[in-house]
Design an enzyme around this catalytic site. Structure first.
Site, PDB file in Angstrom:
ATOM      1  N   TYR A  29       0.844  -1.201   0.000  1.00 25.36           N
ATOM      2  CA  TYR A  29       0.000   0.000   0.000  1.00 25.36           C
ATOM      3  C   TYR A  29       0.882   1.256   0.000  1.00 25.36           C
ATOM      4  O   TYR A  29       0.693   2.179  -0.794  1.00 25.36           O
ATOM      5  CB  TYR A  29      -0.888  -0.062   1.240  1.00 25.36           C
ATOM      6  N   SER A  79       3.025  -0.183  19.636  1.00 27.49           N
ATOM      7  CA  SER A  79       3.191   0.827  18.574  1.00 27.49           C
ATOM      8  C   SER A  79       2.484   2.111  18.967  1.00 27.49           C
ATOM      9  O   SER A  79       1.534   2.102  19.745  1.00 27.49           O
ATOM     10  CB  SER A  79       2.607   0.310  17.254  1.00 27.49           C
ATOM     11  N   ARG A  83       4.749   7.176  14.358  1.00 25.12           N
ATOM     12  CA  ARG A  83       4.734   8.209  13.316  1.00 25.12           C
ATOM     13  C   ARG A  83       4.099   9.486  13.831  1.00 25.12           C
ATOM     14  O   ARG A  83       2.964   9.513  14.263  1.00 25.12           O
ATOM     15  CB  ARG A  83       4.061   7.700  12.055  1.00 25.12           C
TER      16      ARG A  83
HETATM   17  C1  UGA Z   1      -3.578   2.610   8.703  1.00 21.33           C
HETATM   18  C2  UGA Z   1      -3.408   2.479   7.202  1.00 21.33           C
HETATM   19  O1  UGA Z   1      -2.169   2.123   6.899  1.00 21.33           O
HETATM   20  C3  UGA Z   1      -3.563   3.683   6.389  1.00 21.33           C
HETATM   21  O2  UGA Z   1      -4.541   3.466   5.414  1.00 21.33           O
HETATM   22  C4  UGA Z   1      -3.836   4.935   6.983  1.00 21.33           C
HETATM   23  O3  UGA Z   1      -3.122   5.919   6.289  1.00 21.33           O
HETATM   24  C5  UGA Z   1      -3.544   4.991   8.432  1.00 21.33           C
HETATM   25  O4  UGA Z   1      -3.967   3.836   9.128  1.00 21.33           O
HETATM   26  C6  UGA Z   1      -4.352   6.099   8.989  1.00 21.33           C
HETATM   27  O5  UGA Z   1      -5.427   5.814   9.545  1.00 21.33           O
HETATM   28  O6  UGA Z   1      -3.962   7.244   8.765  1.00 21.33           O
HETATM   29  P1  UGA Z   1      -2.370   1.754  10.875  1.00 21.33           P
HETATM   30  O7  UGA Z   1      -2.250   2.942  11.764  1.00 21.33           O
HETATM   31  O8  UGA Z   1      -1.319   0.731  11.054  1.00 21.33           O
HETATM   32  O9  UGA Z   1      -2.385   2.211   9.355  1.00 21.33           O
HETATM   33  O10 UGA Z   1      -3.799   1.052  11.061  1.00 21.33           O
HETATM   34  P2  UGA Z   1      -4.648   0.547  12.303  1.00 21.33           P
HETATM   35  O11 UGA Z   1      -5.404  -0.640  11.841  1.00 21.33           O
HETATM   36  O12 UGA Z   1      -5.461   1.664  12.826  1.00 21.33           O
HETATM   37  O13 UGA Z   1      -3.582   0.035  13.385  1.00 21.33           O
HETATM   38  C7  UGA Z   1      -2.924   0.863  14.290  1.00 21.33           C
HETATM   39  C8  UGA Z   1      -2.157  -0.002  15.272  1.00 21.33           C
HETATM   40  O14 UGA Z   1      -3.080  -0.729  16.078  1.00 21.33           O
HETATM   41  C9  UGA Z   1      -1.239  -1.053  14.691  1.00 21.33           C
HETATM   42  O15 UGA Z   1      -0.118  -1.158  15.517  1.00 21.33           O
HETATM   43  C10 UGA Z   1      -2.039  -2.340  14.750  1.00 21.33           C
HETATM   44  O16 UGA Z   1      -1.243  -3.493  14.792  1.00 21.33           O
HETATM   45  C11 UGA Z   1      -2.803  -2.129  16.030  1.00 21.33           C
HETATM   46  N1  UGA Z   1      -4.121  -2.806  16.150  1.00 21.33           N
HETATM   47  C12 UGA Z   1      -5.051  -2.704  15.161  1.00 21.33           C
HETATM   48  C13 UGA Z   1      -4.424  -3.499  17.328  1.00 21.33           C
HETATM   49  O17 UGA Z   1      -3.593  -3.605  18.245  1.00 21.33           O
HETATM   50  N2  UGA Z   1      -5.656  -4.066  17.455  1.00 21.33           N
HETATM   51  C14 UGA Z   1      -6.609  -3.963  16.494  1.00 21.33           C
HETATM   52  O18 UGA Z   1      -7.728  -4.468  16.710  1.00 21.33           O
HETATM   53  C15 UGA Z   1      -6.303  -3.255  15.315  1.00 21.33           C
END
Ligand code: UGA
Length: 350
Positions: free
Chosen positions: A151, A223, A305
């Site tokens: 992505y 994270s 980030r």
């Molecule tokens: C996402 C997407 O990469 C992008 O589309 C987007 O730009 C970005 O979010 C955003 O919202 O701006 P990410 O932050 O990794 O990236 O997505 P999440 O699914 O929200 O996860 C955030 C963190 O929570 C990660 O560390 C993930 O492993 C964790 N997580 C996620 C959990 O611990 N439990 C969950 O149920 C879901």
């Protein structure tokens, strides 16, 4: 009057942006997407303009839409990491190949393009915790075998193509990189978690609270993310559209650097907020789950980030909603609208 075409404009950010721009003076908004389910919820009984358009097979229709607009906003994309892991080729198809006709139409018709990139383009920190700067920070991605980065790679190449059109003096644009925007209508609330229907973290934790299932912390929840409330994001987007000639050919971060937290802290905060504002009796467990189990193989996380938002600050924008205000608004919306959000999920499945 500025004619704004929102391509892929009926998702989370698009439907909130359409609602906000409609409340401002001087814009005529048209939204194009596969369905208008979220727009209907966002606009309640107010009127909005929507036309069904599938960017994957409507090149000539898309070209007409671009020709009629003053500003074209490209929002069409898969945005959930769950999808990157399960359907990487679909991510490339929609996010990359299907964006090219929109960009080329803007070049052909000399239209201003507001293109949605992502904070995910920056990748991992590589051990430096400096806030990410649009024009200076390296983009550090993991190996190809960790296909979560497909992505980010697709989005990064689009940013570079748009930049190259700017260098050739063929396109005026602003590229935006939102940082974990959350709020009403983000993803779906899912009664039963599965890898196929795997919302981003805020929506998944809200689903756990509403449907009384455990909150899942991936790899311990260490994270860190900076969460940005949708109302802050749409006010930044409106500002960028209004003052587009001052930001032309630039990349701009949209985020709230003060709203940094770990995912483990997010879980605890949400439980507290949910007990205070929604259901005092809620009692869900927090459980740890490995990324292999949660996403399947090929996952690697962005450790941290933080956005540098100097560019937006120079235009006079500052985010207004702190972490508790952000999550409280989200919790109340998800709780009060849980039945309507559930029917949204059913409509989407039809
Ligand atoms: C996402 C997407 O990469 C992008 O589309 C987007 O730009 C970005 O979010 C955003 O919202 O701006 P990410 O932050 O990794 O990236 O997505 P999440 O699914 O929200 O996860 C955030 C963190 O929570 C990660 O560390 C993930 O492993 C964790 N997580 C996620 C959990 O611990 N439990 C969950 O149920 C879901």
């Amino acid at each position: 009057m500025v004619n704004v075409a929102l391509i892929g404009g009926a998702g989370f950010i698009g439907s909130n942006l359409a609602r906000f721009l409609t409340s401002c003076e001087g814009y005529k908004i048209k939204s194009y997407d596969l369905n208008d389910n979220k727009l209907r919820l966002r606009f309640e009984n107010e009127e909005y303009s929507f036309k069904r358009l599938d960017v994957r097979d409507s090149t000539s229709e898309l070209d007409r839409v671009v020709a009629e607009a003053d500003v074209v906003v490209n929002l069409a994309a898969h945005v959930r990491p769950g999808v990157f892991l399960l359907k990487p080729l679909e991510v490339v198809d929609l996010n990359f190949f299907s964006s090219i006709p929109t960009i080329e139409s803007c070049v052909r018709h000399k239209k201003f393009l507001l293109h949605f990139s992502t904070c995910e383009v920056y990748g991992k920190t590589g051990g430096s915790f400096e806030p990410f700067r649009e024009d200076e920070t390296d983009c550090i991605l993991g190996p190809v075998a960790n296909h979560r980065w497909i992505y980010s790679s697709a989005k990064q190449l689009l940013d570079r193509i748009i930049h190259a059109y700017g260098l050739a003096d063929a396109l005026d644009y602003v590229i935006v990189r939102p940082f974990n925007v959350v709020g009403p209508l983000m993803d779906d609330v899912v009664p039963h978690w599965s890898r196929e229907d795997n919302p981003r973290v805020l929506a998944n934790f809200m689903s756990a609270l509403i449907y009384n299932r455990p909150i899942q912390l991936v790899n311990g929840g260490h994270s860190r993310r900076c969460f940005t409330y949708i109302e802050d994001a749409v006010s930044a987007l409106e500002l960028l559209i209004r003052r587009r000639h001052e930001v032309s050919r630039q990349i701009v971060n949209i985020g709230n650097p003060a709203n940094e937290t770990t995912i483990a802290d997010l879980a605890k905060r949400l439980i507290r907020i949910y007990r205070t504002h929604c259901d005092p009796a809620v009692d869900v467990r927090i459980e740890e789950i490995s990324s292999d189990e949660f996403y399947g193989p090929g996952y690697e996380d962005c450790d941290r980030r933080i956005p540098n938002i100097s560019k937006l600050k120079r235009l006079g924008w500052v985010p207004r909603y702190d972490l508790d205000q952000t999550f409280t608004r989200c919790a109340i919306y998800f709780y009060e609208n849980r039945k309507r959000l559930e029917s949204l999920l059913q409509q989407a499945a039809q």
